[in-house]
Design an enzyme around this catalytic site. Structure first.
Site, short mmCIF file in Angstrom:
data_model
loop_
_atom_site.label_atom_id
_atom_site.label_comp_id
_atom_site.label_asym_id
_atom_site.label_seq_id
_atom_site.Cartn_x
_atom_site.Cartn_y
_atom_site.Cartn_z
N HIS A 289 19.99 26.66 27.91
CA HIS A 289 19.10 25.53 27.63
C HIS A 289 17.71 25.99 27.19
O HIS A 289 17.14 25.44 26.25
CB HIS A 289 18.99 24.63 28.86
CG HIS A 289 20.27 23.93 29.19
ND1 HIS A 289 20.88 23.05 28.32
CD2 HIS A 289 21.07 23.98 30.28
CE1 HIS A 289 21.99 22.59 28.86
NE2 HIS A 289 22.13 23.14 30.05
N HIS A 368 -23.25 34.16 -5.39
CA HIS A 368 -22.02 34.43 -4.63
C HIS A 368 -21.05 35.21 -5.51
O HIS A 368 -20.32 34.64 -6.33
CB HIS A 368 -21.38 33.12 -4.16
CG HIS A 368 -20.36 33.31 -3.06
ND1 HIS A 368 -19.01 33.31 -3.30
CD2 HIS A 368 -20.51 33.55 -1.73
CE1 HIS A 368 -18.35 33.50 -2.16
NE2 HIS A 368 -19.25 33.66 -1.20
#
Length: 465
Positions: A289, A368
């Site tokens: 299970h 950037h």
């Protein structure tokens, strides 16, 4: 060919005893509407709380599978769910007047018989299968558990191997090539336990509902006459002995490999907790299970991930926008260079789609990585947030008088670079209804069909004029 969803024609009930609680319970299968799925309703509790048959609700797998939700629990759900999957049902509401499903004879056959008595009813909606897309593996080294789900377009197939290092059981295999074989080959196969486990369970008062006729008891040690007499007394029988197959002689095996077939039954029931009908071939060695549930969670996570990608579609950047740049500036307080949304392409009560055309003229490219310009990730999140802000501000009649303040950003991921010349399209979907001006959204940013950024956002609108 599309297959229709199915429920049952009329309610049908079964009564029995819970294996571990020993309580008498009645369980009623009820017809349910389309897209309802499997749900349990605890009619013995105040408010009759409902527990969804969902792997996320599993709270215990020690002696069966227990699910809990809304303050209510239902134990040993696997045999019931296996019957529903084995008969290819889709929508059933299961009323239960106790904490545990009845064990019956330890198999699914009583539930199958009841459902067949009720009869199947086709519904209007199509059944939506999840087709296993590639091999999905799960393993537990310490328990030597191996499980794999493999693609199989047109059916649901199972192969199971058990090996308990027991001279009585040895290694056993069981399989079905199609789910339609469940009723004949698997449904009647009963649960089993070893005699030493039985003694431990009885010592800890865990099988109050145990009837010697609802389990195969494998005798894995020498049992003297005194112990057999004791077992007979516990189970209210005149005498008990060990059959030649190495099991207590209370019952006869229905199949030589009945234990392996029952493990296959458990797998079918536990995997029903994925929540959608599956198409694929499931192979397992030494399942249980806990492993079944962990495997079900892995499959469900994959389904959830793929469904989230269904929002990914190619939008036409040249389509007539809901809002153009000027109209956006009438709603958002942002202005260049911090206005990072050029168009709103779609807008409903639950989602918004915005567009940002990324050009080399963007001021952030000056500093950037000017030699290799890349749009900063933080500005991608800001552009996503502005798009989501349009969705939230759309809930007030005077959006120009409100500000959108973001309270939380979670699970932000950057998956690819955004470069000059890209058209960046954001989609934000509400995760929950907007309450008190607070919205929770899942946002994704796309370039073409590729997701380049995603995040979960929480925002609140506040009046500033």
């Amino acid at each position: 060919m599309n297959v229709k969803q199915r429920t049952i024609k009329a309610p049908v009930a079964v009564s029995g005893t819970g294996l571990h609680t020993g309580e008498r319970v009645t369980m009623t299968f009820n017809p349910a509407p389309e897209n309802h799925g499997f749900k349990f309703r605890r009619t013995d509790l105040e408010g009759s709380p409902i527990v969804d048959a969902d792997v996320d609700n599993v709270t215990d797998t020690s002696r069966g599978t227990t699910i809990t939700q809304n303050g209510a629990s239902v134990s040993t759900v696997e045999h019931v769910l296996a019957a529903l999957v084995g008969l290819e049902m889709d929508n059933i509401l299961i009323d239960l007047d106790g904490p545990e499903t009845p064990i019956m004879d330890g198999s699914s056959i009583s539930f199958v018989d009841a459902l067949l008595e009720a009869g199947a009813q086709d519904q209007d909606a199509d059944r939506e299968y999840y087709h296993i897309p590639y091999n999905i593996h799960y393993s537990e080294t310490d328990r030597k558990v191996e499980m794999v789900a493999m693609p199989l377009d047109d059916d649901y197939r199972f192969t199971c191997m058990v090996d308990y290092n027991s001279p009585v059981l040895g290694t056993q295999h069981a399989s079905i090539s199609t789910i339609s074989e469940f009723k004949k080959e698997i449904a009647s196969c009963r649960t089993f336990c070893f005699l030493h486990e039985l003694e431990m369970l009885m010592k800890h008062n865990l099988i109050k509902g145990g009837d010697i006729n609802n389990a195969i008891v494998v005798v894995d040690k020498h049992v003297d006459a005194e112990e057999l007499a004791h077992l007979a007394k516990l189970f209210n029988r005149e005498d008990i002995d060990v059959a030649p197959q190495g099991i207590l002689n209370n019952i006869e095996l229905r199949h030589q490999n009945e234990p392996a077939r029952h493990k296959l039954l458990d797998m079918i029931g536990d995997l029903a907790l994925v929540g959608v009908p599956l198409r694929g071939h499931i192979m397992a060695a030494r399942p249980g299970h806990a492993a079944n549930v962990a495997f079900a969670k892995k499959i469900k996570a994959l389904i959830k991930k793929e469904r989230s990608r269904k929002h990914v579609k190619v939008y036409n950047p040249n389509a007539k926008p809901v809002y153009d740049t000027v109209q956006i500036m009438n709603i958002l307080p942002h202005r260049p260079p911090m206005l990072l949304v050029d168009k709103i392409l779609e807008l409903t009560k639950t989602h918004v789609v915005g567009l940002k055309a990324v050009t080399m003229n963007e001021p952030f490219f000056v500093g950037h990585f000017p030699g290799a310009p890349v749009m900063p990730g933080v500005l991608q999140i800001e552009a996503m947030a502005q798009t989501g802000g349009i969705l939230v501000l759309n809930t007030v009649p005077d959006p120009e008088n409100w500000l959108t303040l973001f309270l939380k950003i979670e699970n932000a991921r950057f998956k690819d670079k955004v470069l000059p010349g890209d058209t960046l399209i954001f989609r934000c979907d509400l995760i929950a209804p907007i309450r008190r001006g607070i919205a929770q959204m899942k946002g994704i940013g796309m370039v073409g069909e590729k997701i380049v950024v995603e995040a979960e956002l929480m925002a609140q609108i506040v009046k500033y004029k």
